[in-house]
Design an enzyme around this catalytic site. Structure first.
Site, PDB file in Angstrom:
ATOM      1  N   GLY A  89       0.817  -1.215   0.000  1.00 18.62           N
ATOM      2  CA  GLY A  89       0.000   0.000   0.000  1.00 18.62           C
ATOM      3  C   GLY A  89       0.845   1.256   0.000  1.00 18.62           C
ATOM      4  O   GLY A  89       0.394   2.324   0.434  1.00 18.62           O
ATOM      5  N   GLY A  90       2.066   1.158  -0.525  1.00 18.78           N
ATOM      6  CA  GLY A  90       2.992   2.269  -0.484  1.00 18.78           C
ATOM      7  C   GLY A  90       2.668   3.410  -1.425  1.00 18.78           C
ATOM      8  O   GLY A  90       3.350   4.440  -1.397  1.00 18.78           O
ATOM      9  N   ALA A  91       1.636   3.255  -2.253  1.00 19.13           N
ATOM     10  CA  ALA A  91       1.188   4.355  -3.110  1.00 19.13           C
ATOM     11  C   ALA A  91       0.000   5.088  -2.511  1.00 19.13           C
ATOM     12  O   ALA A  91      -0.514   6.026  -3.110  1.00 19.13           O
ATOM     13  CB  ALA A  91       0.817   3.821  -4.490  1.00 19.13           C
ATOM     14  N   PHE A 151      -2.152   7.174   0.724  1.00 15.85           N
ATOM     15  CA  PHE A 151      -1.933   8.434   1.431  1.00 15.85           C
ATOM     16  C   PHE A 151      -0.837   8.309   2.496  1.00 15.85           C
ATOM     17  O   PHE A 151       0.168   9.023   2.477  1.00 15.85           O
ATOM     18  CB  PHE A 151      -3.255   8.886   2.049  1.00 15.85           C
ATOM     19  CG  PHE A 151      -3.147   9.910   3.133  1.00 15.85           C
ATOM     20  CD1 PHE A 151      -2.406  11.074   2.949  1.00 15.85           C
ATOM     21  CD2 PHE A 151      -3.784   9.710   4.347  1.00 15.85           C
ATOM     22  CE1 PHE A 151      -2.315  12.017   3.958  1.00 15.85           C
ATOM     23  CE2 PHE A 151      -3.693  10.643   5.355  1.00 15.85           C
ATOM     24  CZ  PHE A 151      -2.951  11.797   5.156  1.00 15.85           C
ATOM     25  N   GLY A 173       1.005   5.511   3.018  1.00 12.79           N
ATOM     26  CA  GLY A 173       2.117   4.745   2.469  1.00 12.79           C
ATOM     27  C   GLY A 173       3.161   5.610   1.786  1.00 12.79           C
ATOM     28  O   GLY A 173       4.372   5.378   1.948  1.00 12.79           O
ATOM     29  N   VAL A 200      -1.939  -7.703  -2.544  1.00 11.75           N
ATOM     30  CA  VAL A 200      -1.481  -8.567  -1.452  1.00 11.75           C
ATOM     31  C   VAL A 200      -2.315  -9.845  -1.354  1.00 11.75           C
ATOM     32  O   VAL A 200      -1.923 -10.785  -0.663  1.00 11.75           O
ATOM     33  CB  VAL A 200      -1.501  -7.832  -0.093  1.00 11.75           C
ATOM     34  CG1 VAL A 200      -0.413  -6.794  -0.027  1.00 11.75           C
ATOM     35  CG2 VAL A 200      -2.857  -7.238   0.203  1.00 11.75           C
ATOM     36  N   TYR A 208     -15.246  -2.281   9.340  1.00  7.08           N
ATOM     37  CA  TYR A 208     -13.848  -1.900   9.176  1.00  7.08           C
ATOM     38  C   TYR A 208     -13.064  -2.160  10.456  1.00  7.08           C
ATOM     39  O   TYR A 208     -11.956  -2.715  10.433  1.00  7.08           O
ATOM     40  CB  TYR A 208     -13.761  -0.424   8.791  1.00  7.08           C
ATOM     41  CG  TYR A 208     -12.370   0.147   8.833  1.00  7.08           C
ATOM     42  CD1 TYR A 208     -11.371  -0.347   8.011  1.00  7.08           C
ATOM     43  CD2 TYR A 208     -12.052   1.192   9.698  1.00  7.08           C
ATOM     44  CE1 TYR A 208     -10.083   0.176   8.046  1.00  7.08           C
ATOM     45  CE2 TYR A 208     -10.782   1.728   9.742  1.00  7.08           C
ATOM     46  CZ  TYR A 208      -9.794   1.216   8.919  1.00  7.08           C
ATOM     47  OH  TYR A 208      -8.533   1.727   8.957  1.00  7.08           O
ATOM     48  N   ASN A 226      -6.616   9.786  14.123  1.00  8.27           N
ATOM     49  CA  ASN A 226      -7.140  10.424  12.911  1.00  8.27           C
ATOM     50  C   ASN A 226      -6.020  11.108  12.139  1.00  8.27           C
ATOM     51  O   ASN A 226      -5.615  12.216  12.487  1.00  8.27           O
ATOM     52  CB  ASN A 226      -8.245  11.410  13.286  1.00  8.27           C
ATOM     53  CG  ASN A 226      -9.504  10.705  13.758  1.00  8.27           C
ATOM     54  OD1 ASN A 226      -9.545  10.210  14.879  1.00  8.27           O
ATOM     55  ND2 ASN A 226     -10.506  10.635  12.904  1.00  8.27           N
TER      56      ASN A 226
END
Length: 351
Positions: A7-9, A11, A13, A57, A180, A209
């Site tokens: 998830g490095g692309a 926000f 990440g 993933v 979630y 947050n």
């Protein structure tokens, strides 16, 4: 170290990747570029030298290829936000829990034994409360009849008296109150089981947050700061739910990235089979209404509108005690609320 950021692309990440590169690490990114987060279907600009892999993933082959030669994993990939309704449940479970299970299985098979997991304060449900008569108590589920009548503060379940909200520590029992939140708690349990089974070590960072430049624009899965900022960009007033008195801890994304850097430096020294969680928050209690007002003021208006609307899966108050992270990993937040909001008000959102 060579570090894989899943998830490095995204926000958070991207900020983590930038911090790792600046610290001299070799970074590889695995990101599925899901449309809910990347509607344009392309990654953001990453620092030079970052090895970007477009993959999911949930795909064992893509994960195994991305793990080759890696010393540690920083697992940021997840579907975030409260969601819209229970129709979102399969997507949340698939992205968050199945994806984590696949990643951990491949890590176990390939010998990667260091993990920093992006957790969330949503695992606590409601925060910590005290009743003058009964001491520390856990309020029951929020009732639609109370919310419809504008009674937003949870009463003591024993006597009905008002409660005093307080900071929540990592020792607080988990009480996830939406899908979630359940998936984020399941990620922690999966990671702990992985650590015990293969002698790995995991540090979980329970983000409060998070806000800052690069948040996604105009998506129902975004955090409240992004929704307010998107409204301001359209020339509209931020719409504040309930009465705006909900207490939160707003922490800047640069400080969250620094917490990941500290955790990656520390996880290798943890005993095999260990798992430990840390709250990541600024330590400053703010209200949602106050944050909306500060952001609108820094942007130049319009002023927020308090609507009285609510979402049943939301909680009233949850704020962080980050003393453990400060004491054990030497982390301190650097971005003040005032500076962060002023910067965020002027920064473009990601399309």
């Amino acid at each position: 170290m060579r570090i894989l950021v899943t998830g490095g692309a995204g926000f958070i990440g991207v900020s983590v990747v930038r911090a790792l590169v600046a610290a001299g690490h070799e970074v590889r990114v695995l990101d599925a570029l899901l449309p809910a987060v990347h509607p344009a279907g392309r990654p953001p600009v990453l620092p030079p030298g970052v090895d970007f892999r477009h993959g999911d993933v949930r795909d064992p082959a893509a994960v195994e290829e991305a793990l080759a030669g890696v010393d540690a994993v920083c697992h940021q990939a997840a579907m975030v936000g409260l969601g819209l309704d229970l129709d979102d449940a399969p997507q949340y479970v698939g992205c968050n829990d199945l994806g984590t299970a696949v990643l951990l299985a491949v890590m176990a098979r390939t010998g990667v034994r260091r993990l920093v997991l992006a957790g969330s304060m949503v695992v606590y449900g409601e925060g910590r409360y005290r009743c003058e008569r009964h001491g520390e108590v856990a309020p029951g589920p929020r009732r639609p009849a109370d919310l419809d009548a504008g009674r937003f503060e949870p009463p003591c379940p024993g006597c009905g008296a008002p409660l005093r909200p307080d900071l929540v520590a990592e020792s607080a029992p988990a009480d996830p109150r939406n899908v979630y939140a359940v998936t984020k708690l399941a990620q922690e349990h999966l990671a702990a089981a992985w650590a015990r089974a293969c002698g790995g070590a995991v540090l979980t960072l329970r983000y409060h947050n998070v806000y800052g430049p690069g948040m996604p624009r105009d998506t129902p899965y975004a955090g409240v700061a992004s929704l307010f900022r998107s409204a301001l960009a359209r020339g509209e007033a931020p719409r504040v739910f309930e009465d705006g008195g909900q207490r939160r801890d707003f922490v800047h994304v640069e400080d969250v990235a620094a917490a990941n850097l500290a955790a990656l430096a520390a996880v290798g020294a943890r005993p095999p089979g260990s798992a430990r969680a840390y709250n990541v928050g600024s330590g400053e209690v703010r209200t949602v209404g106050g944050m909306a007002a500060a952001l609108a003021s820094a942007h130049g208006g319009p002023d927020p509108v308090v609507t009285g609307e609510y979402r049943l899966g939301d909680v009233r108050h949850v704020t962080a005690d980050s003393a453990r992270l400060r004491a054990e990993l030497g982390w301190l937040p650097r971005v003040s609320f005032e500076r962060g909001m002023a910067e965020f008000a002027a920064a473009p959102l990601r399309v």
